[in-house]
Design a protein around this motif. Structure first.
Motif, PDB file in Angstrom:
ATOM      1  N   LYS A  11      41.558  48.456  49.451  1.00 20.61           N
ATOM      2  CA  LYS A  11      42.049  47.527  48.436  1.00 20.61           C
ATOM      3  C   LYS A  11      41.479  47.935  47.095  1.00 20.61           C
ATOM      4  N   ARG A  12      42.360  47.983  46.093  1.00 15.03           N
ATOM      5  CA  ARG A  12      41.944  48.326  44.738  1.00 15.03           C
ATOM      6  C   ARG A  12      42.455  47.270  43.759  1.00 15.03           C
ATOM      7  N   TYR A  13      41.654  47.004  42.738  1.00 14.87           N
ATOM      8  CA  TYR A  13      42.081  46.186  41.614  1.00 14.87           C
ATOM      9  C   TYR A  13      41.975  47.074  40.374  1.00 14.87           C
ATOM     10  N   ASP A  15      41.446  50.260  38.510  1.00  9.97           N
ATOM     11  CA  ASP A  15      40.756  51.499  38.878  1.00  9.97           C
ATOM     12  C   ASP A  15      39.504  51.243  39.716  1.00  9.97           C
ATOM     13  N   THR A  17      37.890  50.234  43.285  1.00 10.72           N
ATOM     14  CA  THR A  17      38.122  50.113  44.722  1.00 10.72           C
ATOM     15  C   THR A  17      37.136  49.105  45.298  1.00 10.72           C
ATOM     16  N   GLU A  53      46.067  38.335  50.708  1.00  8.73           N
ATOM     17  CA  GLU A  53      46.018  39.552  49.905  1.00  8.73           C
ATOM     18  C   GLU A  53      46.719  40.660  50.691  1.00  8.73           C
ATOM     19  N   HIS A  54      47.325  41.599  49.974  1.00 10.10           N
ATOM     20  CA  HIS A  54      47.979  42.723  50.644  1.00 10.10           C
ATOM     21  C   HIS A  54      47.155  43.989  50.397  1.00 10.10           C
ATOM     22  N   PRO A  55      46.853  44.760  51.442  1.00 10.67           N
ATOM     23  CA  PRO A  55      46.044  45.972  51.243  1.00 10.67           C
ATOM     24  C   PRO A  55      46.839  47.065  50.549  1.00 10.67           C
ATOM     25  N   ASP A  56      46.135  47.964  49.889  1.00 11.03           N
ATOM     26  CA  ASP A  56      46.771  49.129  49.281  1.00 11.03           C
ATOM     27  C   ASP A  56      46.897  50.277  50.265  1.00 11.03           C
ATOM     28  N   GLY A  57      46.300  50.118  51.416  1.00 14.05           N
ATOM     29  CA  GLY A  57      46.416  51.115  52.471  1.00 14.05           C
ATOM     30  C   GLY A  57      45.878  50.547  53.765  1.00 14.05           C
ATOM     31  N   THR A  68      50.676  43.653  58.981  1.00 10.51           N
ATOM     32  CA  THR A  68      50.254  43.903  57.603  1.00 10.51           C
ATOM     33  C   THR A  68      51.229  43.318  56.588  1.00 10.51           C
TER      34      THR A  68
END
Length: 359
Positions: A11-13, A15, A17, A53-57, A68
């Protein structure tokens, strides 16, 4: 009683992580605590599991099914928040009934289930009370009953005890564990309180800066930390600089004193380490002209803190480093402040870890 798999979740917000490729598997009926300081990513991970929340990967799987992309309202999970989040215009009974009513459960089944859950959390006699008429601990019990009412596949608890006073926290954490065992529900419990995590969990996952640095049974996490952060964060430890002299023979130096320990075998020679000591394993003996064979270091008792049956002494070692020792109060009384002492420790009280904090 579902299984949960978290695979390479990131998960990133912008730049930054906040979660680095998290992997974790929970068995059916397991109680796992996510433990770590504020900002380590534990609540973000819980919200990804819940679907807020949705993961970025990566993937979240329940009973082998990839959920997911599934929205939170279709995940069949029960969530208990730090804030009680009860409907103020509804009684305890109506709050617990709410999720069943939304799902259009038969009215008779609603009543049976609500009564069953209020009895389970010890609030059957408070069913008609509104949230403002209940204590903080009682409100959190209602929130727990409401989360369990829909028969969720997973129970997720986000620091549910942090707003309560110390005595109520201890009582309610024991109640949560009792209820979890009775229902058999797979549970993820987020906390920054190590005592909570160690006392009620089947396993503890310690998080640090968005990474899961150690996962294991509470006793293993406490007795055998594998990461410097875990050694410092879990329990009380004294930390001394050390260096491997002979890895084959198990020889290290601690403050220029040689020490043989099997824990040094296999480590790289001449690498800076820290020696972590649990205070309950440190032994002190007054200096009386005879140097006991077990003694490693010498120092002076500088502080004494009384805890009842146990008293904690702080010893200033020759060279300025400090060591804590937990002794029976009877033993500690024989070592007043200012006395010179030999310092040694039990082999299982020590742990050698890198001086640099690996990421």
């Amino acid at each position: 009683m579902a299984t949960l798999e978290i695979k390479e979740v990131a998960k990133r917000y912008g730049d930054r992580t906040v979660l680095h490729d998290i992997n974790l598997t929970l068995a059916s009926g397991e109680f796992l605590s996510l433990l770590g300081p504020s900002g380590c990513g534990k609540t973000t991970l819980l919200r990804i599991i819940a679907g807020f929340e949705h993961p970025d990967g990566g993937q979240v799987r329940v009973d082998g099914q990839d959920i997911t992309a599934l929205p939170a309202n279709r995940r069949q999970m029960g969530m208990v928040f730090q804030a009680y989040s009860l409907f103020p215009n509804m009684t305890a009974e109506e709050n617990v009934r709410f999720g069943l009513r939304v799902r259009k459960v038969d009215a008779a089944e609603q009543s049976r289930r609500v009564l069953e859950l209020l009895e389970l959390v010890g609030l059957a006699n408070h069913a008609a009370k509104y949230p403002h008429q209940l204590s903080g601990g009682q409100q959190q019990r209602v929130a727990l009953a409401r989360a369990l009412a829909i028969r969720p596949s997973l129970l997720l608890l986000d620091e549910p005890l942090s707003a309560l006073d110390a005595k109520v926290r201890v009582q309610l954490r024991e109640e949560i564990r009792r209820i979890q065992r009775e229902t058999g529900i797979t549970t993820v419990f987020v906390t920054h309180d190590q005592e909570e995590a160690l006392s009620i969990s089947d396993r503890v996952a310690v998080m640090y800066e968005g990474r899961m640095v150690q996962v294991g049974a509470p006793a293993a996490i406490y007795q055998e930390p594998t990461h410097p952060f875990v050694a410092q964060f879990i329990g009380i430890s004294s930390r001394l600089p050390a260096r491997v002299v002979d890895a084959d023979q198990g020889v290290i130096t601690v403050l220029d004193r040689a020490l043989h320990t099997p824990r040094a075998r296999g480590l790289q020679p001449d690498v800076a380490l820290h020696l972590y000591l649990r205070p309950e394993g440190v032994q002190l003996q007054a200096v009386n002209g005879k140097d006991p064979q077990s003694a490693v270091l010498q120092g002076t008792v500088r502080e004494s803190t009384f805890f009842g049956a146990v008293t904690r002494l702080r010893v200033e070692l020759d060279g300025g480093q400090g060591v804590l020792a937990d002794l029976s109060t009877h033993e500690a009384l024989q070592l007043p402040i200012g006395i010179r002492v030999h310092v040694s420790w039990q082999p299982d009280a020590m742990r050698l870890l890198p001086a640099e904090l690996p990421i």
